[in-house]
Design a protein around this motif. Structure first.
Motif, PDB file in Angstrom:
ATOM      1  N   GLY A  40     115.094  24.637 116.639  1.00  0.00           N
ATOM      2  CA  GLY A  40     113.643  24.659 116.644  1.00  0.00           C
ATOM      3  C   GLY A  40     113.118  25.999 116.156  1.00  0.00           C
ATOM      4  N   ARG A 107     109.986  22.375 111.531  1.00  0.00           N
ATOM      5  CA  ARG A 107     110.211  23.263 112.674  1.00  0.00           C
ATOM      6  C   ARG A 107     111.188  22.688 113.693  1.00  0.00           C
ATOM      7  N   ALA A 108     111.644  21.466 113.468  1.00  0.00           N
ATOM      8  CA  ALA A 108     112.580  20.837 114.399  1.00  0.00           C
ATOM      9  C   ALA A 108     113.695  20.157 113.611  1.00  0.00           C
ATOM     10  N   GLU A 140     107.511  18.988 114.092  1.00  0.00           N
ATOM     11  CA  GLU A 140     107.654  19.533 115.451  1.00  0.00           C
ATOM     12  C   GLU A 140     108.591  18.626 116.233  1.00  0.00           C
ATOM     13  N   TRP A 141     109.137  19.113 117.339  1.00  0.00           N
ATOM     14  CA  TRP A 141     110.055  18.310 118.144  1.00  0.00           C
ATOM     15  C   TRP A 141     109.394  17.045 118.683  1.00  0.00           C
TER      16      TRP A 141
END
Length: 195
Positions: A40, A107-108, A140-141
């Protein structure tokens, strides 16, 4: 009286967790090598303002997140589309010649592989291999879904040159295509592979 202040620079943070192991069976006649990666990034900066490869991209065999069978960095956060607000501002609406101009880092990330190896019994230090890889990159996660995972399967040959230098030759077949990588078999050559 004038006053001025300076703001602290934006701090970006990247963490990647890698788990790898090698297990041998039948007096080292079968080797199983699983690998799992998750990661991440915390940043508010755009990809262009970050160091190269700071955000995640996957695919190919010569990148940090290999998924054999795909073109290098062809598994990315926007999947070649500009439907998400995050993705919309990275595409140039003035560029009419290229609808999907470049891949976008995410980002993930989650990726993994499972590889089986067994001796050829014909030549010393030559091994056959079969593998399955998978990789996912998302903005994003909390935005990772099943559609973000891109799997591949394949086989290859391992050679320990002079008993010390590992050489890997693989043919990978992607099970899904991306905007940047068709669903065709791809050849991968790697020297000094880790597992």
């Amino acid at each position: 009286m004038s006053s001025s202040f300076t703001t602290s620079p934006e701090v970006s943070f990247k963490a990647t967790l890698i788990g790898q192991s090698v297990h041998s069976f039948f007096e080292r006649r079968l080797i199983i090598a699983p690998t799992l990666r998750v990661g991440g990034v915390i940043t508010d900066r755009r990809e262009a303002d970050l160091p190269a490869d700071f955000l995640y991209k996957a695919g190919g065999d010569s990148v940090a997140l290999p998924v054999r069978g795909y073109v290098d960095a062809s598994i990315e956060a926007c999947r070649g589309r500009d439907t998400d607000p995050f993705c919309a501002d990275v595409f140039d609406p003035e560029d009419e010649d290229r609808e999907f101009p470049f891949t976008v880092g995410g980002r993930a990330m989650a990726s993994g592989s499972l590889e089986l190896r067994w001796p050829t019994f014909l030549l010393d230090d030559f091994w056959f291999a079969a593998f399955a890889d998978v990789g996912a990159v998302a903005i994003e996660w909390d935005r990772i879904t099943g559609d973000d995972f891109f799997p591949s399967v394949g086989g290859g040959l391992r050679w320990l040159v002079t008993g010390q230098i590992p050489l890997r030759l693989d043919v990978g077949v992607p099970l899904r295509g991306t905007r940047f990588s068709s669903q065709e078999a791809r050849l991968h050559l790697n020297i000094f592979y880790t597992l």
